[in-house]
Design a protein around this motif. Structure first.
Motif, PDB file in Angstrom:
ATOM      1  N   TRP A 111     -22.715 -24.472  21.113  1.00 37.85           N
ATOM      2  CA  TRP A 111     -23.449 -25.323  22.226  1.00 37.85           C
ATOM      3  C   TRP A 111     -24.594 -25.843  21.760  1.00 37.85           C
ATOM      4  O   TRP A 111     -24.938 -27.053  21.486  1.00 37.85           O
ATOM      5  CB  TRP A 111     -23.341 -24.939  23.499  1.00 37.85           C
ATOM      6  CG  TRP A 111     -23.596 -25.915  24.446  1.00 37.85           C
ATOM      7  CD1 TRP A 111     -25.086 -26.412  24.706  1.00 37.85           C
ATOM      8  CD2 TRP A 111     -22.775 -26.578  25.153  1.00 37.85           C
ATOM      9  NE1 TRP A 111     -24.913 -27.120  25.961  1.00 37.85           N
ATOM     10  CE2 TRP A 111     -23.494 -27.515  26.084  1.00 37.85           C
ATOM     11  CE3 TRP A 111     -21.638 -26.626  25.182  1.00 37.85           C
ATOM     12  CZ2 TRP A 111     -22.898 -28.508  27.127  1.00 37.85           C
ATOM     13  CZ3 TRP A 111     -20.822 -27.667  26.282  1.00 37.85           C
ATOM     14  CH2 TRP A 111     -21.639 -28.403  27.068  1.00 37.85           C
ATOM     15  N   ARG A 112     -25.592 -25.059  21.181  1.00 37.11           N
ATOM     16  CA  ARG A 112     -26.741 -25.610  20.907  1.00 37.11           C
ATOM     17  C   ARG A 112     -26.688 -26.257  19.429  1.00 37.11           C
ATOM     18  O   ARG A 112     -27.589 -27.240  19.220  1.00 37.11           O
ATOM     19  CB  ARG A 112     -27.943 -24.729  20.759  1.00 37.11           C
ATOM     20  CG  ARG A 112     -28.335 -23.802  22.232  1.00 37.11           C
ATOM     21  CD  ARG A 112     -29.635 -23.080  22.204  1.00 37.11           C
ATOM     22  NE  ARG A 112     -28.754 -21.632  21.796  1.00 37.11           N
ATOM     23  CZ  ARG A 112     -29.341 -20.898  20.865  1.00 37.11           C
ATOM     24  NH1 ARG A 112     -30.643 -21.247  20.345  1.00 37.11           N
ATOM     25  NH2 ARG A 112     -28.829 -19.724  20.691  1.00 37.11           N
ATOM     26  N   LEU A 113     -25.930 -25.902  18.657  1.00 36.85           N
ATOM     27  CA  LEU A 113     -25.531 -26.661  17.290  1.00 36.85           C
ATOM     28  C   LEU A 113     -25.118 -28.080  17.634  1.00 36.85           C
ATOM     29  O   LEU A 113     -25.343 -28.803  16.915  1.00 36.85           O
ATOM     30  CB  LEU A 113     -24.786 -25.791  16.277  1.00 36.85           C
ATOM     31  CG  LEU A 113     -24.485 -26.199  15.217  1.00 36.85           C
ATOM     32  CD1 LEU A 113     -25.688 -26.065  14.106  1.00 36.85           C
ATOM     33  CD2 LEU A 113     -23.257 -25.510  14.758  1.00 36.85           C
ATOM     34  N   LEU A 114     -23.963 -28.104  18.555  1.00 38.00           N
ATOM     35  CA  LEU A 114     -23.236 -29.389  18.600  1.00 38.00           C
ATOM     36  C   LEU A 114     -24.304 -30.367  19.396  1.00 38.00           C
ATOM     37  O   LEU A 114     -24.361 -31.505  19.140  1.00 38.00           O
ATOM     38  CB  LEU A 114     -22.200 -29.159  19.239  1.00 38.00           C
ATOM     39  CG  LEU A 114     -21.119 -28.593  18.532  1.00 38.00           C
ATOM     40  CD1 LEU A 114     -19.898 -28.238  19.317  1.00 38.00           C
ATOM     41  CD2 LEU A 114     -20.613 -29.365  17.461  1.00 38.00           C
ATOM     42  N   PHE A 115     -24.959 -30.009  20.492  1.00 39.81           N
ATOM     43  CA  PHE A 115     -25.571 -30.720  21.533  1.00 39.81           C
ATOM     44  C   PHE A 115     -26.935 -30.620  21.535  1.00 39.81           C
ATOM     45  O   PHE A 115     -27.751 -31.418  22.282  1.00 39.81           O
ATOM     46  CB  PHE A 115     -24.960 -30.597  23.000  1.00 39.81           C
ATOM     47  CG  PHE A 115     -23.605 -30.621  23.061  1.00 39.81           C
ATOM     48  CD1 PHE A 115     -23.128 -32.076  23.004  1.00 39.81           C
ATOM     49  CD2 PHE A 115     -22.647 -29.591  23.191  1.00 39.81           C
ATOM     50  CE1 PHE A 115     -21.684 -32.322  22.964  1.00 39.81           C
ATOM     51  CE2 PHE A 115     -21.440 -29.776  23.163  1.00 39.81           C
ATOM     52  CZ  PHE A 115     -21.186 -31.029  23.246  1.00 39.81           C
ATOM     53  N   GLY A 116     -27.651 -29.704  20.683  1.00 42.94           N
ATOM     54  CA  GLY A 116     -29.057 -29.524  20.449  1.00 42.94           C
ATOM     55  C   GLY A 116     -29.823 -28.942  21.921  1.00 42.94           C
ATOM     56  O   GLY A 116     -29.263 -28.617  22.802  1.00 42.94           O
TER      57      GLY A 116
END
Length: 118
Positions: A111-116
């Motif tokens: 999630w953090r990789l895709l949406f920061g």
């Protein structure tokens, strides 16, 4: 805060009572129970976050929620493998418990990789 947690617990108990009625009430009871569980999870997150802030630790509320969800998933895995008589659960007890908890962290990282970060 204690009143809100009691309201969440009452909602969960009402859901359990409605589930016992059966029929189409089953879906409504499950919905009430899950709503109470999710509300209680967020209340516990807020309590833990405030406690950590009082102790001088600066941790984000999202990080606390991720750890709480990992604990819940590990508890689900442990509950699924409590029955020792089921031969299907013989070799997968610890991989299931650890894997379910790690899946929460993997989803968080994705999630953090895709949406920061916010």
């Amino acid at each position: 805060m204690q009143k809100k947690i009691l309201i969440d617990l009452a909602l969960m108990l009402a859901g359990c009572f409605v589930v016992r009625l059966g029929g189409y009430w089953l879906d409504i009871g499950i919905g009430l129970f899950l709503l109470g569980c999710v509300m209680a999870l967020f209340r516990v997150r807020d309590i833990i976050h405030r406690t950590l802030q009082r102790r001088g630790l600066d941790v984000s509320r999202d990080r606390v929620l991720v750890h709480l969800c990992a604990v819940v998933m590990a508890a689900f895995g442990a509950a699924m493998t409590l029955d020792d008589t089921d031969p299907r659960m013989a070799g997968i007890r610890w991989p299931l418990i650890i894997g379910l908890a790690l899946s929460v962290y993997a989803f968080d990282a994705l999630w953090r990789l895709l949406f920061g970060r916010r």
